[in-house]
Scaffold this active site. Structure first.
Site, PDB file in Angstrom:
ATOM      1  N   LYS A 133      73.247  41.125  24.881  1.00  0.00           N
ATOM      2  CA  LYS A 133      73.552  42.676  25.268  1.00  0.00           C
ATOM      3  C   LYS A 133      73.861  43.349  24.023  1.00  0.00           C
ATOM      4  O   LYS A 133      74.696  42.772  23.283  1.00  0.00           O
ATOM      5  CB  LYS A 133      74.424  42.726  26.338  1.00  0.00           C
ATOM      6  CG  LYS A 133      74.928  44.109  26.983  1.00  0.00           C
ATOM      7  CD  LYS A 133      75.640  44.028  28.022  1.00  0.00           C
ATOM      8  CE  LYS A 133      75.862  45.573  28.449  1.00  0.00           C
ATOM      9  NZ  LYS A 133      76.700  45.765  29.412  1.00  0.00           N
ATOM     10  N   LYS A 154      78.988  46.945  21.303  1.00  0.00           N
ATOM     11  CA  LYS A 154      80.062  47.294  19.841  1.00  0.00           C
ATOM     12  C   LYS A 154      80.974  46.040  19.449  1.00  0.00           C
ATOM     13  O   LYS A 154      81.167  45.631  18.405  1.00  0.00           O
ATOM     14  CB  LYS A 154      80.698  48.467  20.162  1.00  0.00           C
ATOM     15  CG  LYS A 154      79.815  49.780  19.959  1.00  0.00           C
ATOM     16  CD  LYS A 154      80.853  50.871  20.248  1.00  0.00           C
ATOM     17  CE  LYS A 154      80.981  51.133  21.946  1.00  0.00           C
ATOM     18  NZ  LYS A 154      81.436  52.294  22.093  1.00  0.00           N
ATOM     19  N   CYS A 158      82.749  52.084  33.037  1.00  0.00           N
ATOM     20  CA  CYS A 158      81.938  52.621  34.046  1.00  0.00           C
ATOM     21  C   CYS A 158      81.816  54.060  34.587  1.00  0.00           C
ATOM     22  O   CYS A 158      81.048  54.801  35.168  1.00  0.00           O
ATOM     23  CB  CYS A 158      81.580  51.547  35.260  1.00  0.00           C
ATOM     24  SG  CYS A 158      81.208  49.938  34.947  1.00  0.00           S
ATOM     25  N   HIS A 177      72.548  54.983  19.443  1.00  0.00           N
ATOM     26  CA  HIS A 177      71.890  53.528  19.025  1.00  0.00           C
ATOM     27  C   HIS A 177      70.629  53.499  19.761  1.00  0.00           C
ATOM     28  O   HIS A 177      70.099  54.550  20.411  1.00  0.00           O
ATOM     29  CB  HIS A 177      72.654  52.246  19.387  1.00  0.00           C
ATOM     30  CG  HIS A 177      73.142  52.207  20.874  1.00  0.00           C
ATOM     31  ND1 HIS A 177      72.005  51.839  21.796  1.00  0.00           N
ATOM     32  CD2 HIS A 177      74.344  52.095  21.317  1.00  0.00           C
ATOM     33  CE1 HIS A 177      72.511  51.943  23.040  1.00  0.00           C
ATOM     34  NE2 HIS A 177      74.022  51.979  22.695  1.00  0.00           N
ATOM     35  N   HIS A 188      81.772  45.382  31.713  1.00  0.00           N
ATOM     36  CA  HIS A 188      82.704  45.838  30.396  1.00  0.00           C
ATOM     37  C   HIS A 188      83.833  44.547  30.131  1.00  0.00           C
ATOM     38  O   HIS A 188      84.367  44.676  29.252  1.00  0.00           O
ATOM     39  CB  HIS A 188      83.576  46.949  30.437  1.00  0.00           C
ATOM     40  CG  HIS A 188      82.588  48.053  30.420  1.00  0.00           C
ATOM     41  ND1 HIS A 188      82.051  48.723  32.009  1.00  0.00           N
ATOM     42  CD2 HIS A 188      82.016  48.954  29.642  1.00  0.00           C
ATOM     43  CE1 HIS A 188      81.015  49.701  31.291  1.00  0.00           C
ATOM     44  NE2 HIS A 188      81.186  49.893  30.036  1.00  0.00           N
ATOM     45  N   CYS A 246      85.393  43.638  35.414  1.00  0.00           N
ATOM     46  CA  CYS A 246      84.133  44.475  35.630  1.00  0.00           C
ATOM     47  C   CYS A 246      82.940  43.517  34.858  1.00  0.00           C
ATOM     48  O   CYS A 246      83.048  43.299  33.701  1.00  0.00           O
ATOM     49  CB  CYS A 246      84.295  45.723  34.810  1.00  0.00           C
ATOM     50  SG  CYS A 246      82.818  46.701  34.456  1.00  0.00           S
ATOM     51  N   CYS A 266      86.940  51.019  37.105  1.00  0.00           N
ATOM     52  CA  CYS A 266      86.663  50.592  35.774  1.00  0.00           C
ATOM     53  C   CYS A 266      86.322  51.819  34.961  1.00  0.00           C
ATOM     54  O   CYS A 266      85.352  52.706  35.048  1.00  0.00           O
ATOM     55  CB  CYS A 266      85.476  49.626  35.713  1.00  0.00           C
ATOM     56  SG  CYS A 266      84.874  49.327  34.073  1.00  0.00           S
ATOM     57  N   HIS A 322      69.787  54.301  23.367  1.00  0.00           N
ATOM     58  CA  HIS A 322      69.560  55.706  23.382  1.00  0.00           C
ATOM     59  C   HIS A 322      68.394  56.431  22.925  1.00  0.00           C
ATOM     60  O   HIS A 322      67.628  57.134  23.666  1.00  0.00           O
ATOM     61  CB  HIS A 322      70.761  56.395  22.950  1.00  0.00           C
ATOM     62  CG  HIS A 322      72.253  56.162  23.323  1.00  0.00           C
ATOM     63  ND1 HIS A 322      73.059  55.427  22.474  1.00  0.00           N
ATOM     64  CD2 HIS A 322      72.938  55.761  24.800  1.00  0.00           C
ATOM     65  CE1 HIS A 322      74.272  55.246  22.959  1.00  0.00           C
ATOM     66  NE2 HIS A 322      74.113  55.213  24.383  1.00  0.00           N
TER      67      HIS A 322
END
Ligand code: ME8
Length: 648
Positions: free
Chosen positions: A312, A315, A144, A27, A162, A159, A141, A30
């Site tokens: 943030k 997905k 991570c 995405h 996440h 976490c 996690c 990246h």
């Protein structure tokens, strides 16, 4: 005062991005780091240095195992497929990496084994073994791929990144004696031998070091999908040890001494990363390298993070913007430019697609594209499209030359400070200065007043200025700059930034060949944000269950009435029948269908949508359409099924 010439850097650089987890699809987050590394690497070459640019994918660990299981494929199938989507995305964005490392490459796996063997055989300065066996009990996690302590968790015990409950793990692990190297790592950072940029991040790392860190586990017992430790194959290398090693395995650690010496030992190593992985890069990685007797990186630059509409990118929120979307909307070069120039490189920034449109129109279509069009137009009108003679420069031309030279100098300084956005600001300032010069000289008036010599000087100077921009902007906009340079009769690829230090370069009489706008102005589409976000490819954790899907009532509907919504180009208001019931739907399809052609058609609608208002008109449902780029087709039913029929 004579300005100094831009000195060439004549050094050797090794530029890296993080290797991205392949459970995700690429995405713009990246894309951001990868385009930045590409621009940096191309710029360094333009400044006379050598550069080796590495990117790749992180393919081991429980996260991949679980994602493969959920998709019913083997881990190898999953990583092959997803690694290819990263490669495709980088190709589409015209990324020129020198190598693409995958942590499942045999070469990488062998080199990691050599590295951990070396660590296993080494003792710390105070005579203890670097690697030792221990028992790990703690919270892990998977998202991570790291252990968390109670203090890391949210109030609900989740976490923070996440929002899932970490697993309680208890297993035999091998540990890396980090505590024996923390002083050396702190010295490296404090002395600036290892630069952590921007400086707030340096303070953050020093804060972590002051707080104290424990030894960390370098292996996992219960993970299958990983590199077995040579001294205990029942254990797999911890993904972070595996992943960080990519920076040396990709350039020949343990198998190609010449390449390794050249790019690791003989170069300035620049790691570009996001803030999420700072501790691993700024503390764990240098400590591993010190223990293995290798050089540590020179610079770690922590770039900012995108949020989308204040949230943030994730997905599960469905607000992920793919690189493809950006390229579809703006084209490759403009997507590269926009990615890097919405906010400074070291700070976070919130984006909305319409901000991209505004930036595109103001910088690329207006300040650069329009300058090129109007200069060429006047040259065509007055000099048959041929580059006019330079004539005698006045103070105005001399001032302009100084401005251009100092901008080229600024580009160099900004690149040395790892600030691609600063380099872009420098060349955009040249565009704006050229526009100011052009407007102040009024070449159209010079033409009317019959002053061909002065007119020639003004047009020639502006064309030379545009050529200088084509050098400074080349790493950002490679294809557009090539087109621009060919138009001006120059070699397509500039060899050196030095070409932007002179306003006497073009060949008089050469014909200007550009026949279409370089950056056509773009309309800001109302629904851009929604469409772009919707076109993000499906990924493992935005899959929905059959039960979720069953809640959506899809029904056949017959269009009874259709009319354009006043004062919009895009919206139609439809009245549809679903069996006995009627619904009003407002849909953004006016550019694709005429209202009258829809009457009587049987379409598919979502019949249990919460009503929403569009331009003040209530819309009680949604119709289904297939869309790619600018093409849209409604899904229609061609059989004699009546309206109201359910779709299942
Ligand atoms: O952490 N904005 O991989 P990863 C800007 N495999 N940059 C973003 C971003 C956003 N919203 N989201 C991601 C890993 N990034 C490990 C790395 S390296 C030895 C191993 C970028 O797929 C940013 O550069 O989670 C971040 O550090 C990286 O993607 C994380 O990618």
């Amino acid at each position: 005062m004579r300005r100094r010439r831009i000195s060439s850097l004549s050094r050797s650089f090794y530029v890296t991005t993080p290797i991205y987890y392949v459970n995700d699809r690429p995405h713009i987050g990246h894309g951001y780091c990868t385009v930045a590394a590409d621009v940096l690497s191309r710029y360094l070459r333009l400044l006379g240095s050598d550069s080796y640019f590495l990117t790749g994918t992180d393919e081991h660990g429980s996260k991949i195992e679980k994602a493969a299981e959920a998709s019913g494929v083997t881990p190898q199938q999953l990583v092959d497929d997803h690694a290819q989507s990263f490669k495709d995305s980088w190709k589409m964005l015209d990324i020129q990496n020198d190598y693409f490392v995958r942590t499942t490459d045999a070469r990488h796996e062998e080199a990691v084994k050599k590295l951990v063997t070396k660590l296993h055989e080494t003792t710390t300065p105070d005579g203890k073994s670097v690697i030792y066996e221990g028992e790990y009990k703690g919270l892990y996690c998977i998202g991570c791929e790291k252990f968390l302590t109670e203090k890391d968790l949210t109030e609900d015990g989740l976490c923070p990144d996440h929002l899932v409950k970490p697993e309680l793990l208890s297993e035999k692990n091998y540990f890396f004696r980090l505590t024996s190297y923390l002083d050396q790592v702190r010295d490296l950072i404090e002395s600036g031998k290892l630069k952590i940029l921007p400086k707030e991040r340096k303070n953050e790392v020093l804060g972590l070091l002051r707080h104290g860190l424990d030894d960390f586990s370098i292996s996992r017992e219960k993970v299958q999908w990983g590199i077995p430790l040579p001294f205990d194959p029942s254990q797999k290398a911890y993904v972070w040890v595996d992943a960080l090693s990519n920076y040396i395995t990709a350039i020949g650690y343990g198998d190609d001494r010449t390449s390794f010496d050249r790019w690791w030992k003989g170069s300035e190593i620049v790691h570009l990363i996001g803030k999420d992985i700072l501790k691993f890069h700024a503390i764990f990685w240098p400590a591993i390298l010190i223990a293995a007797g290798e050089k540590t990186p020179d610079t770690i630059f922590i770039h900012g993070y995108f949020t989308v509409d204040g949230q943030k990118m994730s997905k599960s929120l469905g607000n992920v913007i793919s690189n493809e979307t950006l390229v579809e909307l703006f084209g490759v070069d403009s997507a590269r430019y926009l990615l890097l120039n919405m906010f400074p490189f070291g700070t976070d920034g919130n984006i909305r697609l319409d901000d991209f449109f505004r930036k595109y129109n103001s910088d690329l279509a207006n300040d650069l594209g329009n300058l090129v069009s109007r200069t060429i137009k006047l040259t065509r009108g007055n000099f048959k499209g041929k580059i006019p003679p330079a004539g005698t420069p006045t103070d105005d031309e001399k001032d302009l030359l100084q401005f251009v030279k100092s901008a080229a100098d600024r580009c160099k300084q900004q690149i040395e400070a790892i600030n691609p956005n600063g380099a872009a600001n420098a060349f955009m300032s040249v565009c704006r200065e050229l526009n100011r010069y052009f407007d102040a000289q009024k070449p159209w008036a010079l033409a009317k007043e019959g002053k061909p010599e002065r007119l020639a000087t003004v047009l020639r100077t502006t064309l030379e200025g545009i050529r200088c921009v084509s050098v400074m902007a080349y790493p950002f906009l490679p294809e557009k700059c090539r087109t621009l340079r060919e138009t001006l009769g120059c070699v397509p690829d500039p060899k050196s930034i030095g070409e932007a230090e002179s306003l006497e370069f073009l060949v008089e009489g050469a014909e200007l060949k550009l026949d279409k706008a370089l950056f056509p102005r773009l309309e800001l589409p109302d629904e851009a944000v929604k469409e772009a976000v919707d076109s993000a490819p499906p990924s493992d954790d935005n899959l929905i269950s059959i039960e979720d899907f069953a809640r959506v009532q899809l029904r056949v509907a017959e269009v009874l009435e259709a009319e354009p919504v006043p004062k919009t180009d895009k919206l139609l208001r439809l009245q549809v029948a679903i069996g006995e019931n009627k619904l009003q739907i407002v849909a953004g399809i006016a550019e694709h269908y005429k209202a009258e052609d829809l009457i009587g058609k049987k379409i598919i609608v979502v019949a249990n949508l919460k009503p929403a208002k569009l331009r003040g008109i209530e819309s009680q449902g949604m119709l289904l359409a297939a869309k790619k780029g600018k093409k849209l087709t409604l899904l229609t039913i061609e059989t004699d099924l009546p309206s109201g029929a359910t779709i299942s």
